[in-house]
Design a protein around this motif. Structure first.
Motif, mmCIF file in Angstrom:
data_model
loop_
_atom_site.group_PDB
_atom_site.id
_atom_site.type_symbol
_atom_site.label_atom_id
_atom_site.label_comp_id
_atom_site.label_asym_id
_atom_site.label_seq_id
_atom_site.Cartn_x
_atom_site.Cartn_y
_atom_site.Cartn_z
ATOM 1 N N ASN A 1 0.808 -1.222 0.000
ATOM 2 C CA ASN A 1 0.000 0.000 0.000
ATOM 3 C C ASN A 1 0.845 1.277 0.000
ATOM 4 O O ASN A 1 0.294 2.370 -0.168
ATOM 5 C CB ASN A 1 -0.928 0.008 1.226
ATOM 6 C CG ASN A 1 -1.953 -1.114 1.169
ATOM 7 O OD1 ASN A 1 -2.762 -1.173 0.253
ATOM 8 N ND2 ASN A 1 -1.916 -2.006 2.150
ATOM 9 N N ASP A 2 2.168 1.123 0.180
ATOM 10 C CA ASP A 2 3.023 2.306 0.240
ATOM 11 C C ASP A 2 3.301 2.913 -1.130
ATOM 12 O O ASP A 2 3.801 4.030 -1.223
ATOM 13 C CB ASP A 2 4.358 1.967 0.925
ATOM 14 C CG ASP A 2 4.160 1.561 2.371
ATOM 15 O OD1 ASP A 2 3.133 1.967 2.966
ATOM 16 O OD2 ASP A 2 5.014 0.835 2.918
ATOM 17 N N VAL A 3 3.022 2.146 -2.196
ATOM 18 C CA VAL A 3 3.254 2.650 -3.556
ATOM 19 C C VAL A 3 1.916 2.724 -4.287
ATOM 20 O O VAL A 3 0.892 2.234 -3.808
ATOM 21 C CB VAL A 3 4.230 1.739 -4.330
ATOM 22 C CG1 VAL A 3 5.562 1.657 -3.633
ATOM 23 C CG2 VAL A 3 3.642 0.352 -4.530
ATOM 24 N N SER A 4 1.926 3.337 -5.445
ATOM 25 C CA SER A 4 0.706 3.507 -6.230
ATOM 26 C C SER A 4 0.118 2.162 -6.656
ATOM 27 O O SER A 4 0.846 1.227 -7.008
ATOM 28 C CB SER A 4 1.010 4.348 -7.478
ATOM 29 O OG SER A 4 -0.090 4.360 -8.356
ATOM 30 N N ASN A 5 -1.183 2.079 -6.635
ATOM 31 C CA ASN A 5 -1.875 0.858 -7.033
ATOM 32 C C ASN A 5 -1.669 0.554 -8.516
ATOM 33 O O ASN A 5 -1.678 -0.604 -8.935
ATOM 34 C CB ASN A 5 -3.371 1.009 -6.729
ATOM 35 C CG ASN A 5 -4.127 -0.285 -6.965
ATOM 36 O OD1 ASN A 5 -3.649 -1.356 -6.612
ATOM 37 N ND2 ASN A 5 -5.293 -0.190 -7.564
ATOM 38 N N ASN A 6 -1.463 1.596 -9.328
ATOM 39 C CA ASN A 6 -1.292 1.400 -10.768
ATOM 40 C C ASN A 6 0.023 0.704 -11.101
ATOM 41 O O ASN A 6 0.137 0.075 -12.163
ATOM 42 C CB ASN A 6 -1.347 2.751 -11.488
ATOM 43 C CG ASN A 6 -2.734 3.355 -11.449
ATOM 44 O OD1 ASN A 6 -3.706 2.733 -11.851
ATOM 45 N ND2 ASN A 6 -2.844 4.571 -10.945
ATOM 46 N N ILE A 7 1.015 0.797 -10.225
ATOM 47 C CA ILE A 7 2.287 0.109 -10.456
ATOM 48 C C ILE A 7 2.062 -1.396 -10.423
ATOM 49 O O ILE A 7 2.547 -2.131 -11.295
ATOM 50 C CB ILE A 7 3.324 0.537 -9.402
ATOM 51 C CG1 ILE A 7 3.684 2.013 -9.579
ATOM 52 C CG2 ILE A 7 4.575 -0.337 -9.487
ATOM 53 C CD1 ILE A 7 4.592 2.552 -8.504
ATOM 54 N N ALA A 8 1.319 -1.867 -9.415
ATOM 55 C CA ALA A 8 1.039 -3.295 -9.300
ATOM 56 C C ALA A 8 0.151 -3.779 -10.455
ATOM 57 O O ALA A 8 0.378 -4.847 -11.022
ATOM 58 C CB ALA A 8 0.358 -3.581 -7.962
ATOM 59 N N LYS A 9 -0.846 -2.975 -10.825
ATOM 60 C CA LYS A 9 -1.739 -3.361 -11.922
ATOM 61 C C LYS A 9 -0.982 -3.544 -13.231
ATOM 62 O O LYS A 9 -1.180 -4.519 -13.958
ATOM 63 C CB LYS A 9 -2.824 -2.295 -12.104
ATOM 64 C CG LYS A 9 -3.906 -2.314 -11.048
ATOM 65 C CD LYS A 9 -4.956 -1.267 -11.350
ATOM 66 C CE LYS A 9 -6.088 -1.304 -10.332
ATOM 67 N NZ LYS A 9 -7.120 -0.278 -10.636
ATOM 68 N N GLN A 10 -0.098 -2.590 -13.533
ATOM 69 C CA GLN A 10 0.647 -2.666 -14.788
ATOM 70 C C GLN A 10 1.670 -3.793 -14.769
ATOM 71 O O GLN A 10 1.922 -4.430 -15.799
ATOM 72 C CB GLN A 10 1.350 -1.331 -15.058
ATOM 73 C CG GLN A 10 1.987 -1.231 -16.435
ATOM 74 C CD GLN A 10 0.977 -1.304 -17.555
ATOM 75 O OE1 GLN A 10 -0.136 -0.807 -17.423
ATOM 76 N NE2 GLN A 10 1.358 -1.922 -18.665
ATOM 77 N N ALA A 11 2.273 -4.069 -13.607
ATOM 78 C CA ALA A 11 3.231 -5.176 -13.496
ATOM 79 C C ALA A 11 2.542 -6.508 -13.761
ATOM 80 O O ALA A 11 3.113 -7.391 -14.416
ATOM 81 C CB ALA A 11 3.880 -5.169 -12.111
ATOM 82 N N VAL A 12 1.307 -6.654 -13.270
ATOM 83 C CA VAL A 12 0.520 -7.868 -13.542
ATOM 84 C C VAL A 12 0.238 -7.974 -15.039
ATOM 85 O O VAL A 12 0.373 -9.040 -15.647
ATOM 86 C CB VAL A 12 -0.795 -7.846 -12.739
ATOM 87 C CG1 VAL A 12 -1.717 -8.982 -13.192
ATOM 88 C CG2 VAL A 12 -0.512 -7.967 -11.259
ATOM 89 N N LYS A 13 -0.158 -6.869 -15.646
ATOM 90 C CA LYS A 13 -0.463 -6.867 -17.077
ATOM 91 C C LYS A 13 0.775 -7.202 -17.913
ATOM 92 O O LYS A 13 0.699 -7.988 -18.871
ATOM 93 C CB LYS A 13 -1.017 -5.502 -17.498
ATOM 94 C CG LYS A 13 -1.504 -5.434 -18.932
ATOM 95 C CD LYS A 13 -2.092 -4.077 -19.245
ATOM 96 C CE LYS A 13 -2.640 -4.042 -20.667
ATOM 97 N NZ LYS A 13 -1.637 -4.332 -21.694
ATOM 98 N N ASP A 14 1.917 -6.634 -17.549
ATOM 99 C CA ASP A 14 3.155 -6.910 -18.282
ATOM 100 C C ASP A 14 3.528 -8.387 -18.207
ATOM 101 O O ASP A 14 3.926 -8.993 -19.207
ATOM 102 C CB ASP A 14 4.302 -6.061 -17.726
ATOM 103 C CG ASP A 14 4.136 -4.576 -18.040
ATOM 104 O OD1 ASP A 14 3.341 -4.252 -18.937
ATOM 105 O OD2 ASP A 14 4.788 -3.744 -17.366
ATOM 106 N N ALA A 15 3.420 -8.971 -17.000
ATOM 107 C CA ALA A 15 3.766 -10.383 -16.824
ATOM 108 C C ALA A 15 2.792 -11.286 -17.577
ATOM 109 O O ALA A 15 3.208 -12.257 -18.218
ATOM 110 C CB ALA A 15 3.764 -10.733 -15.334
ATOM 111 N N CYS A 16 1.500 -10.961 -17.528
ATOM 112 C CA CYS A 16 0.495 -11.758 -18.230
ATOM 113 C C CYS A 16 0.683 -11.685 -19.742
ATOM 114 O O CYS A 16 0.555 -12.690 -20.451
ATOM 115 C CB CYS A 16 -0.913 -11.297 -17.854
ATOM 116 S SG CYS A 16 -1.419 -11.758 -16.186
ATOM 117 N N ASP A 17 0.992 -10.503 -20.246
ATOM 118 C CA ASP A 17 1.223 -10.337 -21.685
ATOM 119 C C ASP A 17 2.438 -11.137 -22.132
ATOM 120 O O ASP A 17 2.415 -11.776 -23.192
ATOM 121 C CB ASP A 17 1.422 -8.855 -22.015
ATOM 122 C CG ASP A 17 0.119 -8.063 -21.919
ATOM 123 O OD1 ASP A 17 -0.948 -8.694 -21.848
ATOM 124 O OD2 ASP A 17 0.182 -6.815 -21.894
ATOM 125 N N ALA A 18 3.519 -11.099 -21.316
ATOM 126 C CA ALA A 18 4.740 -11.834 -21.661
ATOM 127 C C ALA A 18 4.487 -13.342 -21.639
ATOM 128 O O ALA A 18 4.929 -14.067 -22.540
ATOM 129 C CB ALA A 18 5.860 -11.474 -20.691
#
Length: 378
Positions: free
Chosen positions: A70-87
């Motif tokens: 929760n200390d960082v932006s929620n969008n960072i985690a969302k995009q990291a999930v998307k990047d890993a799923c796309d790869a």
């Protein structure tokens, strides 16, 4: 068309800690997503869509163990999930289809080897005079101004070993260029970076005095730090002293400097080629992976950065409206006589001058290859 703008950030010490925290969170989420996908695939499950994984992350954030998310932006985690799923999806699809060898399986990001980077939401990215607003980090100063009143695409913050940078895509109008109607062939090599059919030869930047002097300094530092590791060895482990940390930092800076020199030279070369405004450019398709298996050529091939050359040439040709053609990998550009078309089968790599036994035509091997590429018909 969309083109990127990259600016250097000038964060405070407190902001730099948050930047490191954000990049570390993005790396952890990426690895967690890959682990979930692999475990699911191992037990016979289907591909997990990123929306399901995002919802799961929202739940685990409520646990005390993962409260640090929760200390960082929620969008960072969302995009990291998307990047890993796309790869993972790209690899899995290529594994089943015909392009099995073209897509590598995504690997876990190691803390010591992965380039620190994370995503910032494009809607929440705000810009003012030489500063940008990053989520949960605040207003960070920049070394130059980012254009305002435009839509931003895929903002990414990254660290190159010395400085933090923000790269962001923006819409740009494509100007109409008047092309000459000429066709250029480009032969890439190790002796020279590129030989063009118009007679222009671009030298190998790695053979210059400047680069050799930096590489000599790098080798000396690497030997010095290696000796210090041996001196501080305790049993089966090595103890890192303050001097080792200093030397390793200097080594990282030298690696960064060499990479920047090579990158800048490729930019200068590709820009100069494209500014001649030919109607078509033909480049050869090199088997770089196969060339890297040759222990005598691997280092030289890696330093030439053939893929980066082609990547830059590709998007710069799009800017100018130039047609870029990749010749077939097995097209014998170096073995064909440009005058009579005779194929010299027994041509060796050491033969730098081509002499046709049929018509007597003689030319430099690389220049001949560029001429044949210029007349290549797909």
């Amino acid at each position: 068309m969309i083109r990127a703008k990259k600016v250097r950030l000038r964060p405070t010490k407190e902001q730099e800690k948050k930047l490191w925290q954000s990049s570390g969170t993005a790396r952890w989420i990426f690895n967690w997503t890959l682990k979930m996908q692999e475990m699911n695939h191992r037990f016979g499950g289907k591909f997990i869509v990123n929306n399901h994984l995002r919802k799961h992350i929202t739940k685990i954030k409520k646990r005390l163990k993962y409260a640090w998310l929760n200390d960082v932006s929620n969008n960072i985690a969302k995009q990291a999930v998307k990047d890993a799923c796309d790869a993972y999806k790209k690899w899995f699809g290529g594994r089943i289809g015909k392009s099995r060898l073209k897509v590598e399986k995504p690997r876990f990001k190691l803390r010591k080897k992965t380039k620190p980077a994370f995503y910032n939401d494009n809607i929440k990215l705000k810009v003012k005079t030489k500063s940008v607003l990053l989520e949960k980090i605040g207003w960070v100063k920049t070394n130059e101004q980012i254009p305002r009143n435009t839509k931003y695409f895929n903002p990414r913050v990254s660290f190159d070993g010395k400085y933090w940078y923000l790269s962001v895509g923006m819409d740009k109008e494509q100007p109409l260029q008047h092309l000459t109607g000429e066709t250029l062939g480009i032969d890439l090599g190790i002796k020279d970076l590129a030989t063009v059919s118009n007679g222009r030869v671009y030298k190998n930047i790695n053979k210059t005095k400047k680069v050799k002097k930096i590489e000599k300094r790098l080798r000396r530092l690497q030997r010095t730090v290696s000796r210090k590791y041996e001196m501080n060895k305790e049993g089966n482990r090595f103890v890192k002293t303050c001097n080792i940390y200093k030397l390793e930092k200097e080594i990282r800076y030298i690696h960064r400097r060499l990479a920047n020199i090579r990158q800048n030279y490729i930019h200068q070369t590709t820009t100069e080629i494209v500014k001649t405004k030919p109607s078509k450019i033909v480049v050869e398709t090199l088997n770089v992976r196969g060339m890297m298996k040759n222990k005598h050529l691997a280092k030289s091939v890696a330093q030439q950065k053939f893929y980066e050359f082609k990547r830059q040439l590709q998007y710069k040709c799009e800017d100018y409206g130039i047609e870029l053609v990749e010749a077939d990998r097995f097209y014998p550009s170096s073995k064909l006589c440009h005058e009579c078309g005779h194929k010299k089968v027994d041509l060796k790599l050491s033969d730098r001058t081509y002499h046709c036994e049929e018509c007597g035509y003689t030319a430099d091997r690389d220049y001949l290859a560029s001429l044949n590429l210029a007349s290549y018909i797909a």
